[in-house]
Motif scaffolding. Structure first.
Motif, PDB file in Angstrom:
ATOM      1  N   GLN A  67       0.833  -1.205   0.000  1.00 40.05           N
ATOM      2  CA  GLN A  67       0.000   0.000   0.000  1.00 40.05           C
ATOM      3  C   GLN A  67       0.869   1.256   0.000  1.00 40.05           C
ATOM      4  OE1 GLN A  67      -2.179   0.775   3.601  1.00 40.05           O
ATOM      5  NE2 GLN A  67      -3.817   1.858   2.531  1.00 40.05           N
ATOM      6  N   GLN A  68       1.920   1.260   0.819  1.00 41.23           N
ATOM      7  CA  GLN A  68       2.820   2.406   0.878  1.00 41.23           C
ATOM      8  C   GLN A  68       3.561   2.598  -0.442  1.00 41.23           C
ATOM      9  OE1 GLN A  68       5.339   1.674   4.263  1.00 41.23           O
ATOM     10  NE2 GLN A  68       3.727   2.073   5.748  1.00 41.23           N
ATOM     11  N   LYS A  69       3.978   1.491  -1.053  1.00 38.88           N
ATOM     12  CA  LYS A  69       4.716   1.582  -2.314  1.00 38.88           C
ATOM     13  C   LYS A  69       3.869   2.197  -3.426  1.00 38.88           C
ATOM     14  CE  LYS A  69       7.765  -2.467  -1.718  1.00 38.88           C
ATOM     15  NZ  LYS A  69       9.067  -1.890  -2.075  1.00 38.88           N
ATOM     16  N   THR A  70       2.596   1.828  -3.472  1.00 40.85           N
ATOM     17  CA  THR A  70       1.745   2.225  -4.598  1.00 40.85           C
ATOM     18  C   THR A  70       0.853   3.429  -4.313  1.00 40.85           C
ATOM     19  OG1 THR A  70       0.078   0.607  -3.884  1.00 40.85           O
ATOM     20  CG2 THR A  70       1.693  -0.124  -5.521  1.00 40.85           C
ATOM     21  N   SER A  71       0.796   3.883  -3.066  1.00 41.23           N
ATOM     22  CA  SER A  71      -0.126   4.971  -2.728  1.00 41.23           C
ATOM     23  C   SER A  71       0.136   6.280  -3.480  1.00 41.23           C
ATOM     24  CB  SER A  71      -0.129   5.223  -1.215  1.00 41.23           C
ATOM     25  OG  SER A  71       1.167   5.502  -0.748  1.00 41.23           O
ATOM     26  N   PRO A  72       1.390   6.613  -3.867  1.00 40.23           N
ATOM     27  CA  PRO A  72       1.567   7.854  -4.635  1.00 40.23           C
ATOM     28  C   PRO A  72       0.805   7.865  -5.957  1.00 40.23           C
ATOM     29  CG  PRO A  72       3.671   7.119  -3.765  1.00 40.23           C
ATOM     30  CD  PRO A  72       2.693   6.007  -3.526  1.00 40.23           C
TER      31      PRO A  72
END
Length: 357
Positions: free
Chosen positions: A241-246
């Motif tokens: 989630q953190q990797k793709t949230s941008p």
């Protein structure tokens, strides 16, 4: 004896370009060193007889260009604290702050703030604690950044010295110093609004797909009574989630869209944005189910599905087969990346710097 002039020294090699993304750095200090310094120029040789010219020294290579993006746990905590500070529900603000203080493993650092909140668990105290914690964490994170700067060498190479002769050769020139761009990351918004001087594609779609399938397979086979397994599965999904949230709300024409489209070919990841968006959507869905104590399909664990064993086996086989598909895609991406790299070596970019005499 035939006069033979001294040979010129060779030029040192350039340090090259290097980009590094650290998802979560060690909180205390950088446990690494980076050396992208230029190579030393070779020394000129003396003439082989008494009446010849000495060789010129070689030029030092240019220092490399290094980019470092790193997620620091203290800065991530600061981002969470700022979100809590903006919460208009005063009671909810206190509860969230207590939760963060209890969950964070850095006991020694946060203990004074825990104690202050225990003594007076009021919204006013919560605001004071957030402000004091934020200031303290930022100072510590800045110390990490300073150490990273000191641990990175982008200096130009030393010049080669002249060779002696009736007429001495000339010293070479020192290589130009390279550039070191360092950007700490505490939230997805920082990555989404990055300036081009710091930018490089920091994740690859195949890497994210592999992580997603691994997390999904764990969820499918999860035993709900195994709390450790549940926690580990959530960690996998939260990382993704953190990797793709941008990319979640990335719009056409945005800063991130322009930069990613410009540079994604360099890592053989063309058309990766839709993949990131889809992975983010699915990851949020599975995290929501996990947090509610639901199974892989979104049902309670005491739910008895009216399906056959063959159906369940087909689902598991399909999950496992996905790894083969992703591995094949990864091999194709590597092949494409190798082609891109070979082309860059044959035809250097026009902005590449060269050592000049």
């Amino acid at each position: 004896m035939t006069p033979v002039e001294g040979a010129d020294g060779t030029d040192g090699e350039d340090g090259g370009d290097f980009s590094l993304f650290i998802e979560t750095a060690a909180a205390d200090s950088p446990h690494f060193q980076m050396n992208a310094s230029g190579g030393k120029g070779g020394d000129g040789k003396a003439g082989l007889s008494s009446d010849t010219k000495g060789g010129d020294g070689g030029n030092g290579g240019c220092g490399g260009n290094v980019k470092l993006l790193y997620g620091h746990p203290y800065l991530k905590l600061v981002a969470e604290l700022r979100n809590i500070y903006q919460d208009e529900d005063e009671d909810d603000k206190v509860k969230k702050l207590i939760g963060i203080l209890e969950e964070n493993p850095d006991v020694a650092l946060l203990e004074p703030f825990r104690q202050k909140l225990k003594d007076s668990a009021s919204p006013e105290t919560a605001d004071v604690v957030i402000q004091e914690m934020t200031s303290r964490l930022i100072v510590l994170a800045d110390g990490w950044k300073s150490q990273a700067l000191a641990s990175t060498d982008v200096s130009g190479g030393m010049y080669g010295t002249y060779g002696e002769g009736v007429v001495n050769g000339n010293n070479g020139k020192s290589g130009e110093r390279g550039m070191f761009h360092i950007m700490p990351v505490g939230s997805a918004a920082q990555l989404a609004n990055m300036q081009e001087e710091f930018f490089f594609p920091w994740i690859h779609p195949v890497q994210c797909q592999m992580l997603f399938e691994k997390a999904r397979l764990r969820y499918f086979c999860l035993e709900p009574s195994d709390r450790e397994a549940v926690a580990e599965t959530m960690v996998y999904f939260k990382r993704l989630q953190q990797k793709t949230s941008p990319f979640e709300h990335m719009q056409a024409g945005s800063t991130l869209e322009k930069l990613w489209s410009k540079y994604e070919q360099r890592i053989a990841a063309a058309g990766s944005v839709p993949i990131f968006k889809d992975l983010h959507r699915k990851t949020v869905l599975y995290l929501d189910r996990l947090s509610q104590g639901l199974d892989y399909y979104g049902y309670k664990y005491n739910h008895v599905p009216v399906v056959s064993f063959d159906f369940c086996r087909e689902q598991l086989d399909a999950l496992i087969a996905n790894f083969k598909t992703i591995q094949e895609e990864y091999a194709l991406q590597l092949e494409a990346l190798q082609d891109v790299t070979e082309r860059n070596l044959r035809w250097p970019r026009p902005d590449a710097r060269r050592s000049l005499r």
